[in-house]
Design a protein around this motif. Structure first.
Motif, mmCIF file in Angstrom:
data_model
loop_
_atom_site.group_PDB
_atom_site.id
_atom_site.type_symbol
_atom_site.label_atom_id
_atom_site.label_comp_id
_atom_site.label_asym_id
_atom_site.label_seq_id
_atom_site.Cartn_x
_atom_site.Cartn_y
_atom_site.Cartn_z
ATOM 1 N N ILE A 229 -4.733 -1.587 -6.596
ATOM 2 C CA ILE A 229 -5.092 -0.616 -7.643
ATOM 3 C C ILE A 229 -4.190 -0.822 -8.864
ATOM 4 N N HIS B 67 -5.117 -3.964 4.437
ATOM 5 C CA HIS B 67 -3.680 -4.085 4.769
ATOM 6 C C HIS B 67 -3.438 -5.294 5.674
ATOM 7 N N ARG C 39 -10.953 4.322 -6.396
ATOM 8 C CA ARG C 39 -10.009 4.757 -5.363
ATOM 9 C C ARG C 39 -10.706 5.563 -4.266
ATOM 10 N N ASN C 40 -10.157 5.469 -3.059
ATOM 11 C CA ASN C 40 -10.627 6.254 -1.896
ATOM 12 C C ASN C 40 -12.152 6.213 -1.775
ATOM 13 N N CYS D 68 -4.043 -2.815 -1.184
ATOM 14 C CA CYS D 68 -4.477 -1.421 -1.228
ATOM 15 C C CYS D 68 -3.953 -0.731 -2.489
ATOM 16 N N ALA D 69 -2.993 0.179 -2.408
ATOM 17 C CA ALA D 69 -2.459 0.792 -3.626
ATOM 18 C C ALA D 69 -1.949 -0.280 -4.591
ATOM 19 N N GLY E 61 0.827 -1.194 0.000
ATOM 20 C CA GLY E 61 0.000 0.000 0.000
ATOM 21 C C GLY E 61 0.865 1.248 0.000
ATOM 22 N N GLY E 62 0.220 2.368 -0.224
ATOM 23 C CA GLY E 62 0.922 3.641 -0.325
ATOM 24 C C GLY E 62 0.103 4.549 -1.213
ATOM 25 N N GLU E 63 0.756 5.195 -2.132
ATOM 26 C CA GLU E 63 0.065 6.069 -3.073
ATOM 27 C C GLU E 63 0.232 5.458 -4.467
ATOM 28 N N SER E 64 -0.873 4.958 -5.017
ATOM 29 C CA SER E 64 -0.763 4.172 -6.251
ATOM 30 C C SER E 64 -0.260 4.988 -7.436
ATOM 31 N N ILE F 183 -7.428 1.611 4.936
ATOM 32 C CA ILE F 183 -6.877 2.965 5.044
ATOM 33 C C ILE F 183 -7.028 3.655 3.685
ATOM 34 N N ARG F 184 -7.929 4.618 3.610
ATOM 35 C CA ARG F 184 -8.225 5.264 2.321
ATOM 36 C C ARG F 184 -8.291 4.216 1.207
HETATM 37 N N1 GLN Z 1 -5.608 5.926 -1.464
HETATM 38 C C1 GLN Z 1 -4.427 5.270 -1.966
HETATM 39 C C2 GLN Z 1 -4.399 5.252 -3.482
HETATM 40 O O1 GLN Z 1 -5.387 5.525 -4.100
HETATM 41 C C3 GLN Z 1 -4.354 3.846 -1.440
HETATM 42 C C4 GLN Z 1 -4.265 3.877 0.056
HETATM 43 C C5 GLN Z 1 -3.416 2.797 0.632
HETATM 44 O O2 GLN Z 1 -2.660 2.114 -0.041
HETATM 45 N N2 GLN Z 1 -3.495 2.676 1.945
HETATM 46 O O3 GLN Z 1 -3.392 4.963 -4.070
#
Ligand code: GLN
Length: 220
Positions: free
Chosen positions: A83, A195, A106-107, A79-80, A46-49, A150-151
């Motif tokens: 995506i 996660h 997303r989100n 998560c990311a 996870g993180g910011e995709s 998480i988001r």
């Molecule tokens: N919001 C993030 C995204 O769109 C994913 C969040 C996460 O990996 N925890 O990439």
């Protein structure tokens, strides 16, 4: 055995590596195509995709990972990472692997509940690994898997060859409970909107290591 790679460009890769080491599995951070040689499997954290996808593109990892996956390398995206595995990301043309027949939004769980935890239904909550029998010895019987969101993205569509491993029960406005998939599998590819590296429950990583072991014995 061969190490499991963990994409280490941005986001939560350390906790995945800790999880693997608790299960006695070697891991390797992956930043360049050269880091991909001889892996048993690959985790995309996870993180910011958008950031992870952009960096994967810049470092030449997108094509390398796609080719490895088509040759049978097991991948798990959380998560990311999920995506990045999706063929379709709603309203986005961001760089991606695009390997799984799923559509992600997303989100998608709303600003006010950007993070939450929930018990999950489905086969993952029943899963007991024969290779790691000791890991669940401390868990109560019928202990459901708890998803940490998480988001998180929402899996809003999945193709017929995609199986659901875990679902969240959400009650619709009409009051009838709906099951929405939060962990899915398509052959050697796993995508989770939560996660699994952030709880003490190691079952998701156990399942992934089993997938890696089976893939390795097919090649050998
Ligand atoms: N919001 C993030 C995204 O769109 C994913 C969040 C996460 O990996 N925890 O990439």
């Amino acid at each position: 055995g061969d190490p499991v790679g963990v994409i280490a460009l941005q986001g939560g890769y350390d906790r995945h590596r800790e999880m693997l080491s608790r299960l006695g599995a070697a891991s390797r951070p992956v930043r360049n195509p050269g880091d991909m040689a001889g892996l048993a499997g690959l985790i995309i954290p996870g993180g910011e995709s958008t950031t992870i996808g952009m960096l994967m593109e810049r470092f030449g990892l997108l094509g390398e990972i796609r080719n490895s996956a088509r040759r049978g390398l097991p991948l798990m995206g959380t998560c990311a990472g999920a995506i990045l595995l999706a063929k379709t990301i709603e309203d986005s043309n961001q760089p991606r692997l695009g390997l799984m027949d799923i559509t992600l939004r997303r989100n998608a769980y709303g600003r006010q509940i950007e993070s939450f935890e929930a018990p999950l239904g489905g086969p993952l909550s029943e899963f007991r690994s024969s290779a790691f029998p000791s890991s669940v010895a401390t868990l109560p019987h019928h202990h459901p898997l708890v998803g940490v969101f998480i988001r998180a993205p929402r899996i809003i569509a999945q193709g017929p060859q995609v199986e659901t491993l875990a679902f969240l029960e959400s009650s619709s406005r009409e009051g009838s409970p709906q099951e929405e998939a939060v962990a899915v599998r398509q052959g050697n590819l796993l995508a989770l909107s939560f996660h699994p590296e952030l709880t003490e429950d190691t079952r998701v990583h156990e399942l992934f290591l089993e997938v890696c072991q089976k893939a390795a014995s097919c090649v050998a």
